[in-house]
Motif scaffolding. Structure first.
Motif, PDB file in Angstrom:
ATOM      1  N   LYS A   2       0.804  -1.181  -0.124  1.00 58.60           N
ATOM      2  CA  LYS A   2       0.058  -0.058  -0.058  1.00 58.60           C
ATOM      3  C   LYS A   2       0.852   1.275   0.056  1.00 58.60           C
ATOM      4  O   LYS A   2       0.695   2.400  -0.592  1.00 58.60           O
ATOM      5  CB  LYS A   2      -0.871  -0.091   1.074  1.00 58.60           C
ATOM      6  N   ARG A   3       2.225   1.329   0.643  1.00 56.41           N
ATOM      7  CA  ARG A   3       2.697   2.337   0.982  1.00 56.41           C
ATOM      8  C   ARG A   3       3.550   2.594  -0.484  1.00 56.41           C
ATOM      9  O   ARG A   3       3.438   3.899  -1.014  1.00 56.41           O
ATOM     10  CB  ARG A   3       3.828   2.155   2.065  1.00 56.41           C
ATOM     11  N   LYS A   4       3.836   1.473  -1.289  1.00 62.15           N
ATOM     12  CA  LYS A   4       4.560   1.729  -2.662  1.00 62.15           C
ATOM     13  C   LYS A   4       3.423   2.244  -3.529  1.00 62.15           C
ATOM     14  O   LYS A   4       3.753   3.336  -4.293  1.00 62.15           O
ATOM     15  CB  LYS A   4       4.790   0.438  -2.946  1.00 62.15           C
ATOM     16  N   GLU A   5       2.238   1.875  -3.426  1.00 62.81           N
ATOM     17  CA  GLU A   5       1.299   2.257  -4.269  1.00 62.81           C
ATOM     18  C   GLU A   5       0.813   3.734  -4.109  1.00 62.81           C
ATOM     19  O   GLU A   5       0.682   4.803  -5.041  1.00 62.81           O
ATOM     20  CB  GLU A   5      -0.091   1.375  -4.401  1.00 62.81           C
ATOM     21  N   GLU A   6       0.882   3.957  -2.716  1.00 64.35           N
ATOM     22  CA  GLU A   6       0.610   5.546  -2.440  1.00 64.35           C
ATOM     23  C   GLU A   6       1.643   6.332  -2.809  1.00 64.35           C
ATOM     24  O   GLU A   6       1.564   7.651  -3.309  1.00 64.35           O
ATOM     25  CB  GLU A   6       0.576   5.437  -0.784  1.00 64.35           C
ATOM     26  N   LYS A   7       2.938   5.771  -2.785  1.00 63.97           N
ATOM     27  CA  LYS A   7       4.051   6.622  -3.228  1.00 63.97           C
ATOM     28  C   LYS A   7       3.961   6.983  -4.651  1.00 63.97           C
ATOM     29  O   LYS A   7       4.515   8.020  -5.165  1.00 63.97           O
ATOM     30  CB  LYS A   7       5.324   5.912  -2.911  1.00 63.97           C
ATOM     31  N   LYS A   8       3.504   5.822  -5.453  1.00 65.26           N
ATOM     32  CA  LYS A   8       3.700   6.083  -6.889  1.00 65.26           C
ATOM     33  C   LYS A   8       2.354   6.889  -7.346  1.00 65.26           C
ATOM     34  O   LYS A   8       2.489   7.573  -8.143  1.00 65.26           O
ATOM     35  CB  LYS A   8       3.244   4.649  -7.440  1.00 65.26           C
ATOM     36  N   ARG A   9       1.388   6.914  -6.536  1.00 67.48           N
ATOM     37  CA  ARG A   9       0.305   7.884  -6.833  1.00 67.48           C
ATOM     38  C   ARG A   9       0.643   9.232  -6.885  1.00 67.48           C
ATOM     39  O   ARG A   9       0.137  10.045  -7.510  1.00 67.48           O
ATOM     40  CB  ARG A   9      -0.984   7.361  -5.974  1.00 67.48           C
ATOM     41  N   ARG A  10       1.229   9.467  -5.479  1.00 63.93           N
ATOM     42  CA  ARG A  10       1.757  10.900  -5.437  1.00 63.93           C
ATOM     43  C   ARG A  10       2.780  11.492  -6.306  1.00 63.93           C
ATOM     44  O   ARG A  10       2.693  12.586  -6.804  1.00 63.93           O
ATOM     45  CB  ARG A  10       2.429  11.105  -3.785  1.00 63.93           C
ATOM     46  N   LYS A  11       3.499  10.688  -6.921  1.00 60.26           N
ATOM     47  CA  LYS A  11       4.399  10.880  -7.957  1.00 60.26           C
ATOM     48  C   LYS A  11       3.854  11.254  -9.145  1.00 60.26           C
ATOM     49  O   LYS A  11       3.897  12.212  -9.815  1.00 60.26           O
ATOM     50  CB  LYS A  11       5.609   9.766  -8.095  1.00 60.26           C
ATOM     51  N   ALA A  12       2.787  10.395  -9.479  1.00 61.90           N
ATOM     52  CA  ALA A  12       2.055  10.494 -10.508  1.00 61.90           C
ATOM     53  C   ALA A  12       1.155  12.073 -10.633  1.00 61.90           C
ATOM     54  O   ALA A  12       1.039  12.748 -11.449  1.00 61.90           O
ATOM     55  CB  ALA A  12       1.020   9.446 -10.756  1.00 61.90           C
ATOM     56  N   GLU A  13       0.655  12.091  -9.380  1.00 58.97           N
ATOM     57  CA  GLU A  13      -0.172  13.567  -9.018  1.00 58.97           C
ATOM     58  C   GLU A  13       0.768  14.646  -9.309  1.00 58.97           C
ATOM     59  O   GLU A  13       0.245  15.494 -10.020  1.00 58.97           O
ATOM     60  CB  GLU A  13      -0.806  13.346  -7.556  1.00 58.97           C
ATOM     61  N   LYS A  14       2.015  14.437  -8.746  1.00 57.54           N
ATOM     62  CA  LYS A  14       3.005  15.713  -8.860  1.00 57.54           C
ATOM     63  C   LYS A  14       3.290  16.012 -10.341  1.00 57.54           C
ATOM     64  O   LYS A  14       3.556  16.995 -10.794  1.00 57.54           O
ATOM     65  CB  LYS A  14       4.292  15.257  -8.148  1.00 57.54           C
ATOM     66  N   LYS A  15       3.481  14.882 -10.970  1.00 54.46           N
ATOM     67  CA  LYS A  15       3.937  15.013 -12.413  1.00 54.46           C
ATOM     68  C   LYS A  15       2.839  15.693 -13.137  1.00 54.46           C
ATOM     69  O   LYS A  15       3.208  16.608 -14.119  1.00 54.46           O
ATOM     70  CB  LYS A  15       4.115  13.434 -13.089  1.00 54.46           C
ATOM     71  N   GLN A  16       1.626  15.337 -13.058  1.00 51.78           N
ATOM     72  CA  GLN A  16       0.507  15.766 -13.617  1.00 51.78           C
ATOM     73  C   GLN A  16       0.375  17.551 -13.184  1.00 51.78           C
ATOM     74  O   GLN A  16       0.144  18.335 -14.053  1.00 51.78           O
ATOM     75  CB  GLN A  16      -1.023  15.356 -13.228  1.00 51.78           C
ATOM     76  N   LYS A  17       0.654  17.803 -12.028  1.00 50.69           N
ATOM     77  CA  LYS A  17       0.535  19.291 -11.627  1.00 50.69           C
ATOM     78  C   LYS A  17       1.683  20.097 -12.176  1.00 50.69           C
ATOM     79  O   LYS A  17       1.442  21.219 -12.017  1.00 50.69           O
ATOM     80  CB  LYS A  17       0.387  19.391 -10.002  1.00 50.69           C
TER      81      LYS A  17
END
Length: 301
Positions: A283-298
């Motif tokens: 879950k932590r890995k998936e959360e980290k990936k999700r945050r990275k993806a959100e930052k990239k989009q912003k």
């Protein structure tokens, strides 16, 4: 002796001198983890708790050989053993049970043996006619299991002797033994760091001598666990108990005899802990990936 069972002496569980009227389970409670019964404020390493009793199980062939006044005749208390079935399971990872001596062993001359209890320790002017002074703190005394010759000629008063019956075991102390108030308590032999119960306090000297009999051996008789082991197992079906035998420590630090129920639960708990840990990592890995993806989009173009 097991997660839901306490071993004691049968003679402790009657309301009349002739030992014909057993106590009701509702009249009995078991105190676990206590050391000084004179205070509720004592700090101990174990959690102190009082547990109710669901069932009183007295040996079906218990023979008190007692009269209406409580006087005993030879061979005195035979098959003097009982079980108290508790209303709840105890956590054996906290309250370690004593092992039970296996059937067929020869206990003669085993030493040191240890007896424990809150029985009388000092001479009392009221004893044996009344109740002697008893301590509030748990006591221990070191004994030696009787030789075969001593068991064959147990002296019970005025030079009279008799041969102990198969379900009786005697032990001798140099300056002390078990007394009034110790009944039902254990006689154990130590194997490494594990205690193995070979007897339960049955009868003997009521009061400490005046003066204490240094150099004059003091005898006491116990219910013999190795002979009564079969009855114990029959009356604790499915119970989780310690390994039988004196090599308990050589096998496992905690070696339970009932198909490893406790070990199985511990293993299941460990497996579940690791599974949960892996899920949390995922879950932590998936959360980290999700945050990275959100930052990239912003990120501004």
């Amino acid at each position: 002796v097991a997660s839901k069972f306490v071993l004691t002496a049968a003679h402790c569980l009657f309301t009349d001198n002739a030992q014909t009227i057993p106590v009701e389970a509702s009249d009995v409670q078991v105190r676990i983890g206590d050391h000084d019964i004179g205070t509720d404020a004592e700090t101990t390493t174990l959690t102190q708790k009082t547990v109710s009793v669901a069932k009183v199980i007295i040996h079906n062939n218990y023979q008190p050989n007692a009269n209406a006044n409580g006087g005993l005749s030879v061979p005195f208390l035979v098959n003097d053993i009982a079980l108290l079935e508790l209303t709840e399971e105890l956590d054996l990872t906290e309250y370690t049970p004593v092992c039970l001596a296996r059937n067929g062993i020869n206990e003669a001359e085993m030493t040191p043996a240890y007896a424990y209890g809150w029985g009388a320790t000092i001479p009392s002017p009221t004893c044996p006619l009344g109740v002697p002074t008893v301590p509030t703190i748990l006591q221990e005394t070191e004994l030696r299991v009787c030789t075969a010759a001593e068991s064959a000629a147990y002296e019970y008063g005025n030079g009279a002797t008799y041969a102990l019956v198969e379900s009786q075991l005697c032990a001798v102390g140099a300056t002390s033994t078990t007394y009034f108030g110790d009944s039902g308590g254990p006689l154990t032999i130590k194997s490494g760091e594990q205690h193995v119960q070979v007897g339960d306090v049955s009868f003997g000297n009521t009061c400490p001598n005046v003066p204490l009999a240094a150099g004059n051996p003091l005898f006491a008789v116990f219910g013999r666990i190795s002979v009564l082991r079969g009855w114990l197992e029959e009356n604790m079906p499915g119970a989780t108990t310690c390994s039988n035998g004196f090599d308990a420590d050589a096998q496992l630090t905690r070696n339970w005899s009932n198909s490893g129920v406790i070990r199985q639960k511990q293993q299941q708990a460990e497996t579940e802990r690791r599974r949960q840990e892996d899920l949390n990592k995922k879950k932590r890995k998936e959360e980290k990936k999700r945050r990275k993806a959100e930052k990239k989009q912003k990120k501004p173009e």
